[in-house]
Design a protein around this motif. Structure first.
Motif, PDB file in Angstrom:
ATOM      1  N   THR A  80       0.830  -1.210   0.000  1.00 20.46           N
ATOM      2  CA  THR A  80       0.000   0.000   0.000  1.00 20.46           C
ATOM      3  C   THR A  80       0.859   1.252   0.000  1.00 20.46           C
ATOM      4  OG1 THR A  80      -1.775  -1.170   1.154  1.00 20.46           O
ATOM      5  CG2 THR A  80      -1.840   1.234   1.206  1.00 20.46           C
ATOM      6  N   LEU A  83       2.487   1.738  -3.406  1.00 24.65           N
ATOM      7  CA  LEU A  83       1.553   2.258  -4.407  1.00 24.65           C
ATOM      8  C   LEU A  83       1.281   3.744  -4.180  1.00 24.65           C
ATOM      9  CD1 LEU A  83      -0.900  -0.772  -4.563  1.00 24.65           C
ATOM     10  CD2 LEU A  83       0.733  -0.063  -6.328  1.00 24.65           C
ATOM     11  N   TYR A  86       4.266   5.743  -5.328  1.00 22.71           N
ATOM     12  CA  TYR A  86       4.238   5.869  -6.786  1.00 22.71           C
ATOM     13  C   TYR A  86       3.214   6.917  -7.213  1.00 22.71           C
ATOM     14  CZ  TYR A  86       4.347   4.664 -11.697  1.00 22.71           C
ATOM     15  OH  TYR A  86       4.499   4.732 -13.062  1.00 22.71           O
ATOM     16  N   ALA A  94       8.690   4.058  -4.070  1.00 21.80           N
ATOM     17  CA  ALA A  94       7.727   3.004  -4.392  1.00 21.80           C
ATOM     18  C   ALA A  94       8.443   1.675  -4.583  1.00 21.80           C
ATOM     19  CB  ALA A  94       6.940   3.372  -5.646  1.00 21.80           C
ATOM     20  N   LEU A  98       7.944  -1.718  -2.423  1.00 21.90           N
ATOM     21  CA  LEU A  98       7.439  -2.910  -3.103  1.00 21.90           C
ATOM     22  C   LEU A  98       8.434  -4.070  -3.031  1.00 21.90           C
ATOM     23  CD1 LEU A  98       5.738  -1.144  -6.122  1.00 21.90           C
ATOM     24  CD2 LEU A  98       4.593  -2.278  -4.188  1.00 21.90           C
ATOM     25  N   PHE A 114       0.044  -8.043  -5.802  1.00 22.26           N
ATOM     26  CA  PHE A 114       0.403  -6.680  -6.178  1.00 22.26           C
ATOM     27  C   PHE A 114      -0.568  -6.141  -7.221  1.00 22.26           C
ATOM     28  CE2 PHE A 114       2.482  -4.363  -9.641  1.00 22.26           C
ATOM     29  CZ  PHE A 114       2.754  -3.159  -9.001  1.00 22.26           C
ATOM     30  N   ALA A 118      -3.141  -2.983  -7.058  1.00 20.72           N
ATOM     31  CA  ALA A 118      -2.932  -1.856  -7.974  1.00 20.72           C
ATOM     32  C   ALA A 118      -4.148  -1.568  -8.849  1.00 20.72           C
ATOM     33  CB  ALA A 118      -1.707  -2.123  -8.840  1.00 20.72           C
ATOM     34  N   PHE A 123      -4.047   3.929  -8.456  1.00 19.42           N
ATOM     35  CA  PHE A 123      -2.793   3.189  -8.593  1.00 19.42           C
ATOM     36  C   PHE A 123      -2.567   2.570  -9.974  1.00 19.42           C
ATOM     37  CE2 PHE A 123      -3.679   2.055  -3.902  1.00 19.42           C
ATOM     38  CZ  PHE A 123      -3.147   3.254  -3.470  1.00 19.42           C
ATOM     39  N   ILE A 126       0.729   2.454 -12.327  1.00 20.65           N
ATOM     40  CA  ILE A 126       1.930   1.660 -12.042  1.00 20.65           C
ATOM     41  C   ILE A 126       1.961   0.384 -12.885  1.00 20.65           C
ATOM     42  CG2 ILE A 126       1.057   0.272 -10.110  1.00 20.65           C
ATOM     43  CD1 ILE A 126       3.766   0.823  -8.705  1.00 20.65           C
TER      44      ILE A 126
END
Length: 143
Positions: A80, A83, A86, A94, A98, A114, A118, A123, A126
């Motif tokens: 979280t 994200l 990012y 980010a 991650l 993931f 996302a 999000f 990404i």
């Protein structure tokens, strides 16, 4: 430990901000700390998604960072925060979060987790960042 605040509970029907009972534990103080951190992580996670739902991405990122503080070994907290980093324009931050989530996960299905996380509108960009995905997932980035 009981801390009450008007509408402070995660559920809509109570005011219990924190309620932790450790009186039957042989080491109550360390257990209290562990349970308090767990509870605070849930509260900050909840706050993160409420803020995100209100379009307050910067504040959601701050709440997410607090969740990671209380849940340093929980991959979902790092996902979280990654994200949100990012979404806030910090690709390096980010990627760090991650990769931490990926290493903590130890789960071969991490990529699906993931990608599921996302899918939120804030999000989705990404998922199109091929260089970041390649750095995170290696050659699997082209999936």
């Amino acid at each position: 430990m009981l801390v009450v605040r008007k509408q402070g509970g995660r559920n809509t029907n109570n005011d219990r901000y924190i309620y932790i009972n450790v009186d039957d534990n042989p080491a109550p103080l360390p257990e209290l700390r562990r349970l308090l951190d767990l509870n605070l992580g849930y509260l900050y996670q909840d706050k993160t998604f409420k803020l995100l739902g209100s379009g307050k991405t910067k504040e959601a990122r701050e709440a997410s960072a607090q969740a990671v503080r209380y849940w340093p070994n929980r991959p979902e907290a790092h996902v979280t925060l990654g994200l949100l980093e990012y979404a806030g324009g910090d690709k390096s931050g980010a990627l760090t979060e991650l990769k931490t989530a990926q290493s903590l996960s130890g789960n071969p299905g991490f990529r699906k987790q993931f990608e599921s996380a996302a899918q939120r509108p804030a999000f989705k960009a990404i998922l199109d960042d091929k260089p970041l995905l390649k750095e995170l997932f290696g050659e699997q980035a082209d999936r």
